[in-house]
Design a protein around this motif. Sequence first.
Motif, mmCIF file in Angstrom:
data_model
loop_
_atom_site.group_PDB
_atom_site.id
_atom_site.type_symbol
_atom_site.label_atom_id
_atom_site.label_comp_id
_atom_site.label_asym_id
_atom_site.label_seq_id
_atom_site.Cartn_x
_atom_site.Cartn_y
_atom_site.Cartn_z
ATOM 1 N N MET A 271 0.819 -1.217 0.000
ATOM 2 C CA MET A 271 0.000 0.000 0.000
ATOM 3 C C MET A 271 0.847 1.259 0.000
ATOM 4 O O MET A 271 0.478 2.270 -0.577
ATOM 5 N N PHE A 272 2.019 1.198 0.652
ATOM 6 C CA PHE A 272 2.847 2.390 0.799
ATOM 7 C C PHE A 272 4.202 2.229 0.123
ATOM 8 O O PHE A 272 5.179 2.845 0.531
ATOM 9 N N TYR A 273 4.240 1.417 -0.900
ATOM 10 C CA TYR A 273 5.521 1.065 -1.514
ATOM 11 C C TYR A 273 6.292 2.273 -2.034
ATOM 12 O O TYR A 273 7.527 2.282 -2.028
ATOM 13 N N GLN A 274 5.584 3.344 -2.455
ATOM 14 C CA GLN A 274 6.284 4.490 -3.030
ATOM 15 C C GLN A 274 6.514 5.615 -2.034
ATOM 16 O O GLN A 274 7.100 6.637 -2.376
ATOM 17 N N GLU A 275 6.092 5.424 -0.776
ATOM 18 C CA GLU A 275 6.117 6.534 0.180
ATOM 19 C C GLU A 275 7.467 6.741 0.856
ATOM 20 O O GLU A 275 7.900 7.870 1.047
ATOM 21 N N MET A 276 8.119 5.657 1.258
ATOM 22 C CA MET A 276 9.343 5.782 2.044
ATOM 23 C C MET A 276 10.097 4.456 2.028
ATOM 24 O O MET A 276 9.548 3.421 1.635
ATOM 25 N N PRO A 277 11.369 4.449 2.482
ATOM 26 C CA PRO A 277 12.154 3.209 2.497
ATOM 27 C C PRO A 277 11.557 2.138 3.397
ATOM 28 O O PRO A 277 10.791 2.427 4.332
ATOM 29 N N CYS A 278 11.936 0.904 3.120
ATOM 30 C CA CYS A 278 11.378 -0.252 3.817
ATOM 31 C C CYS A 278 11.584 -0.187 5.322
ATOM 32 O O CYS A 278 10.666 -0.478 6.086
ATOM 33 N N ASP A 279 12.794 0.185 5.767
ATOM 34 C CA ASP A 279 13.047 0.176 7.209
ATOM 35 C C ASP A 279 12.165 1.187 7.936
ATOM 36 O O ASP A 279 11.766 0.949 9.083
#
Length: 476
Positions: A271-279
Amino acid sequence: RHNLKYFDKMRCLRKRSAVSFLGILVVCLLFMNLYIEDGYVLEGDKQLIRETATHQLNPERYVHSFKDLSNFSGSINISYRYLAGTPLPRKRYLTIGLSSVKRKKGNYLLETIKSIFEQSSYEELKEIAVVVQLADFDSAWCEGMVQDISQKFAHHIIAGRLIVIHVPEEYYPVLDGLKRNYNDPEDRVKFRSKQNVDYAFLLNFCANLSDYYVMLEDDVRCSKNFLTAVKKVITSREGTYWVTLEFSKLGYIGKLYHSHDLPRLAHFLLMFYQEMPCDWLLIHFRGLLAQKEVIRFKPSLFQHMGYYSSYKGAENKLKDDDFEEESFDIPDNPPANLHTNMNVFENYEASKAYSSIDEYFWGKAPSTGDFYGIVFEKPIKISKIKVVTGTEDRQNDILHHGALEVGEKIVGSKKGRQCMTYLRLGEFKNGNFEITDVEHKVLFDINCMRILVTKSQKEWLIIKSISVWTSQTPNQ
């Protein structure tokens, strides 16, 4: 090209105009209400709230999905290609997940897999599964890497301990023209966004393979017998609530989850893949499921060994200085009730010393006769005891004059239980105490242990850690 309905919807929604400030505020309140209990705001999440106030997670786009996510346990409908290995014949204790892409400089994947297997005993190998996701769209690179893995680790593949998978590019969402949050360049946004999707697909695949799941990077080396250490920690946390246990302080290396949480985490990353880094997303996930604080254990079990990053081959010299590769021996610290008659400073309560987490007990200047007591839930045999007082930044807040004693024959009520008799095992030296072969020096099963102040001191007292190793009784 076939695409999931989920991603079709995301493509359409990307064309919508920016949400209003009021809409963001309302959704954020809904967001917090779904996951955080009323009456408190997690202290550890204050920074996260400040971050998302500036860089929102596009909540209007996902509000319906968030409602579903709170109780979601289903998997994502994706077709995985098995490049090596076959479906596991039985459920394991722990799955180790790795996602790897082609690097401009260096490749550490084979060394990482080697470290996982070499640092595990034969008995430990029976309880683990290693899933490697080759997440690059370069089919030639994938084929070459599969050949290398199959040649070097054929017996592990045959034994059902190692699986290599791939998700075709057609299942991925849009990776071009994404929002440039945090002033990241376009290629950086694409890289980290794809990485979020890579991990989501990997988590989704691993959801039903084992009881627990640990996330690693593809350039990591492991501590000796890391699985045994992980099992001890999980046992020590029995009866407590946790979402994430951390066995490294770097990025998303060594993050442990219950496997039943993986479907929700996979959907969260998508859902938030483009929002911020994974960590960063992993921190949000933990906080939203109401784990108040980071639960990290020392020494670390996993170390970053790569010199070049998978992003553009940039140098990445990060190291975990809490990592110990050899002779790692985590204490058992069996269940116990902890109490003290010292004046405790703020929230540095007694329980924080009897834990592998990076925290401690802190009491105001103790007097002669003051004590820190441990009453074990069951009588035990002890092989080794180690107590450390003071910290690097408060080296004088040690126990200057004290002794350690063990006791038997519990008396008193449930809240005021203590032992009738005690045996002194020795004195503290330079603020520390350590003794081995306790089972040969103490002839009775131990019910209690206590740290006794033998002379008043002006300095406050920090008990940084209390470590207890147990041994089996002769009839076990």
